[in-house]
Design an enzyme around this catalytic site. Sequence first.
Site, PDB file in Angstrom:
ATOM      1  N   VAL A  72      18.872  58.275  75.436  1.00  0.00           N
ATOM      2  CA  VAL A  72      19.616  58.379  74.185  1.00  0.00           C
ATOM      3  C   VAL A  72      20.768  59.353  74.348  1.00  0.00           C
ATOM      4  CG1 VAL A  72      19.429  59.073  71.764  1.00  0.00           C
ATOM      5  CG2 VAL A  72      17.531  57.889  72.861  1.00  0.00           C
ATOM      6  N   CYS A  73      21.947  58.950  73.900  1.00  0.00           N
ATOM      7  CA  CYS A  73      23.107  59.830  73.882  1.00  0.00           C
ATOM      8  C   CYS A  73      23.249  60.350  72.458  1.00  0.00           C
ATOM      9  CB  CYS A  73      24.366  59.078  74.307  1.00  0.00           C
ATOM     10  SG  CYS A  73      25.839  60.117  74.323  1.00  0.00           S
ATOM     11  N   LEU A  74      22.747  61.531  72.238  1.00  0.00           N
ATOM     12  CA  LEU A  74      22.759  62.115  70.905  1.00  0.00           C
ATOM     13  C   LEU A  74      22.984  63.612  71.056  1.00  0.00           C
ATOM     14  CD1 LEU A  74      22.327  61.613  67.870  1.00  0.00           C
ATOM     15  CD2 LEU A  74      19.879  61.871  68.266  1.00  0.00           C
TER      16      LEU A  74
END
Length: 184
Positions: free
Chosen positions: A84-86
């Site tokens: 996840v790119c968060l």
Amino acid sequence: MSSPSKRREMDLMKLMMSDYKVDMINDGMQEFFVHFHGPNDSIYQGGVWKVRVELTEAYPYKSPSIGFTNKIYHPNVDEMSGSVCLDVINQTWSPMFDLVNIFEVFLPQLLLYPNPSDPLNGEAASLMMRDKNAYEQKVKEYCERYAKAEDISPEEEEEESDEEPSDAEVCDSGDEAIMGHADP
């Protein structure tokens, strides 16, 4: 028992007491799966994902590693690894946040407000910017194909890899404006 251990135990218990189904991996409290439902009134509604969570020894001072184990079509989730790119998880994590924040605020916001300008899934980002209707249709197809409750049965656990889900890829996301900060 050290303070991080107590906090880890308290946060995990809080998550288990909420509406989330939690499947423990092994006997420890450091790795587990959470059954996460797509937000209501979104193109992900009706989808159920099994999210792997790994808490480091430094949690809550260091963010947990999280990743989707069943496929999801989203610009900010790597389709193969589930990473996840968060920003709030990868760069701006604070001990003020807890596990419930991830599943009640951060992941729902990620699904509701994708950031195609900072993708881990370039195809999804490109399709979203080029043809929003086709993107939404593909999201719904993935939900139907890969994100049904019966698709995330406990038998899958033996097949999971030992990869670190969300720290493997680096992204420069500016999600903090969307995400806000959790109440202490």
